[in-house]
Write an enzyme that holds these catalytic residues in place. Structure first.
Site, PDB file in Angstrom:
ATOM      1  N   ASN A  10       1.232  -1.086   0.447  1.00 53.81           N
ATOM      2  CA  ASN A  10       0.101  -0.073  -0.289  1.00 53.81           C
ATOM      3  C   ASN A  10       1.181   0.663   0.214  1.00 53.81           C
ATOM      4  O   ASN A  10       1.727   1.126   0.928  1.00 53.81           O
ATOM      5  CB  ASN A  10      -1.123   0.213   1.059  1.00 53.81           C
ATOM      6  CG  ASN A  10      -1.548   0.918   1.496  1.00 53.81           C
ATOM      7  OD1 ASN A  10      -1.848   1.937   0.541  1.00 53.81           O
ATOM      8  ND2 ASN A  10      -2.797   1.252   2.112  1.00 53.81           N
ATOM      9  N   TYR A  11       0.701   2.017  -0.967  1.00 54.08           N
ATOM     10  CA  TYR A  11       2.024   3.391  -0.984  1.00 54.08           C
ATOM     11  C   TYR A  11       1.374   3.847  -0.335  1.00 54.08           C
ATOM     12  O   TYR A  11       1.934   5.282  -0.007  1.00 54.08           O
ATOM     13  CB  TYR A  11       1.297   3.536  -2.877  1.00 54.08           C
ATOM     14  CG  TYR A  11       2.634   2.445  -3.619  1.00 54.08           C
ATOM     15  CD1 TYR A  11       3.059   1.164  -3.660  1.00 54.08           C
ATOM     16  CD2 TYR A  11       2.115   3.295  -5.101  1.00 54.08           C
ATOM     17  CE1 TYR A  11       3.636   0.465  -4.659  1.00 54.08           C
ATOM     18  CE2 TYR A  11       3.395   2.222  -5.746  1.00 54.08           C
ATOM     19  CZ  TYR A  11       4.159   0.681  -5.341  1.00 54.08           C
ATOM     20  OH  TYR A  11       4.412   0.131  -6.168  1.00 54.08           O
ATOM     21  N   HIS A  91     -10.558   0.543   4.832  1.00 56.13           N
ATOM     22  CA  HIS A  91      -8.188   0.387   6.043  1.00 56.13           C
ATOM     23  C   HIS A  91      -8.979   0.829   6.532  1.00 56.13           C
ATOM     24  O   HIS A  91     -10.155   2.211   7.143  1.00 56.13           O
ATOM     25  CB  HIS A  91      -7.378   1.279   4.166  1.00 56.13           C
ATOM     26  CG  HIS A  91      -6.489   1.031   5.037  1.00 56.13           C
ATOM     27  ND1 HIS A  91      -5.535   2.121   5.876  1.00 56.13           N
ATOM     28  CD2 HIS A  91      -4.695   0.565   4.632  1.00 56.13           C
ATOM     29  CE1 HIS A  91      -4.647   1.083   6.046  1.00 56.13           C
ATOM     30  NE2 HIS A  91      -4.001   0.029   5.965  1.00 56.13           N
ATOM     31  N   GLU A 139      -5.407  -6.213  10.587  1.00 60.27           N
ATOM     32  CA  GLU A 139      -4.183  -5.018  10.386  1.00 60.27           C
ATOM     33  C   GLU A 139      -4.878  -4.148  12.026  1.00 60.27           C
ATOM     34  O   GLU A 139      -6.115  -3.226  11.794  1.00 60.27           O
ATOM     35  CB  GLU A 139      -4.389  -3.450   9.460  1.00 60.27           C
ATOM     36  CG  GLU A 139      -3.904  -4.040   8.331  1.00 60.27           C
ATOM     37  CD  GLU A 139      -3.417  -2.921   7.406  1.00 60.27           C
ATOM     38  OE1 GLU A 139      -2.437  -3.456   6.448  1.00 60.27           O
ATOM     39  OE2 GLU A 139      -3.660  -1.756   7.832  1.00 60.27           O
ATOM     40  N   SER A 201       5.010   1.135   4.797  1.00 60.73           N
ATOM     41  CA  SER A 201       6.037   1.854   5.208  1.00 60.73           C
ATOM     42  C   SER A 201       7.859   1.137   5.149  1.00 60.73           C
ATOM     43  O   SER A 201       8.676   1.841   4.100  1.00 60.73           O
ATOM     44  CB  SER A 201       5.802   2.385   6.731  1.00 60.73           C
ATOM     45  OG  SER A 201       5.700   1.690   7.377  1.00 60.73           O
TER      46      SER A 201
HETATM   47  O1  G3P Z   1      -1.984  -0.992   3.944  1.00 56.78           O
HETATM   48  C1  G3P Z   1      -0.997  -1.432   5.208  1.00 56.78           C
HETATM   49  C2  G3P Z   1      -0.867  -0.424   6.040  1.00 56.78           C
HETATM   50  O2  G3P Z   1      -1.335   0.024   7.275  1.00 56.78           O
HETATM   51  C3  G3P Z   1       0.682  -1.718   7.310  1.00 56.78           C
HETATM   52  O3  G3P Z   1       1.409  -0.262   7.011  1.00 56.78           O
HETATM   53  O4  G3P Z   1       3.801   0.838   7.784  1.00 56.78           O
HETATM   54  O5  G3P Z   1       2.543  -0.595   9.283  1.00 56.78           O
HETATM   55  O6  G3P Z   1       3.282  -1.409   6.980  1.00 56.78           O
HETATM   56  P1  G3P Z   1       2.900  -0.512   7.426  1.00 56.78           P
END
Ligand code: G3P
Length: 236
Positions: A10-11, A91, A139, A201
């Site tokens: 996810n960019y 999301h 998540e 990230s």
């Molecule tokens: O959509 C992916 C996300 O919310 C996770 O973000 O930066 O923790 O890999 P990150």
């Protein structure tokens, strides 16, 4: 149809993924990755990304509106026209109401697009599964953007999300995300029963993309198996 296990990137709205930088990120994934990857560029870059890669390109978000008198919305029909293969839905940084999630899952199904509904805990993951998406991505919001992955910090909740989703609908794939940064995080996620990871990230902000991509893929058993049987890995 997205092959599994999958690594979805996810960019988000990072500076590092704006315009040319986002396109370069996609080019690097395409160049160095051997497994199954999906990219989710910023909305304004979707069309150009689709035109410049063989990788599946997903939207990060689409608004639950029909074509017509709306201002500033991202229209489903416009994203389809831009060539998306699927979309993230709900999301935790762009949450929707239940009817909007269902609306989008149904729209995507009718157009043959892949859906990934995000959920913040095992119970909401099961609720999301009841809508029949292709994937549910668990998540925990408090770990997003951090250094400790969900598969390390909350393994029991990942396993619980997998169990609860499969109880509702065995055909729904489960992903997990938040803090995923290396091969060990990916490996643990798969060992807990998921069919891939959703991350941002750890790759978008990385300086050495080749190394991070290889590191993330070191957690994919699919590639290990191929390497040990002497086969050449190919993009699925
Ligand atoms: O959509 C992916 C996300 O919310 C996770 O973000 O930066 O923790 O890999 P990150």
């Amino acid at each position: 149809m997205i092959s599994k296990p999958v690594i979805m990137v996810n960019y988000k709205a990072y500076n590092e993924s704006v315009g040319k930088r986002g396109l370069e990120l996609t080019m690097n994934i395409e160049k160095y990755a051997k497994g199954n990857w999906v990219v989710c560029p910023q909305a304004v870059d979707v069309r150009e990304t689709v035109g410049s890669t063989e990788l599946p390109v997903f939207a990060q978000h689409i608004d639950a509106v029909e074509p017509g008198s709306h201002t500033g919305h991202t229209l489903f029909e416009a994203m389809v026209d831009a060539g998306i293969t699927g979309t993230l839905i709900n999301h935790s940084e762009h949450t929707l109401e239940l009817w909007q999630i269902e609306f989008m899952v149904e729209k995507c199904k009718s157009a043959g697009l892949t859906t990934v509904v995000c959920a913040n805990n095992p119970v909401t993951s099961a609720a999301a599964a009841a809508l029949g998406p292709d994937f549910v991505a668990y998540e925990p919001p408090e770990l997003i953007g951090g250094d400790i992955s969900v598969s390390t910090a909350k393994p029991e909740l990942v396993a619980e999300a997998v169990r609860m989703v499969k109880e509702v609908d065995h055909d729904v794939g489960v992903l997990c995300g938040a803090g995923v940064k290396n091969g060990e995080d990916v490996k643990r996620a798969l060992e807990l029963g998921t069919e891939g990871v959703l991350l941002a990230s750890g790759l978008v902000k990385a300086k050495d993309l080749k190394t991070v991509i290889a590191e993330l893929e070191s957690g994919l058993p699919y590639l290990e198996d191929k390497a040990s049987s002497g086969q050449t890995s190919t993009q699925q």
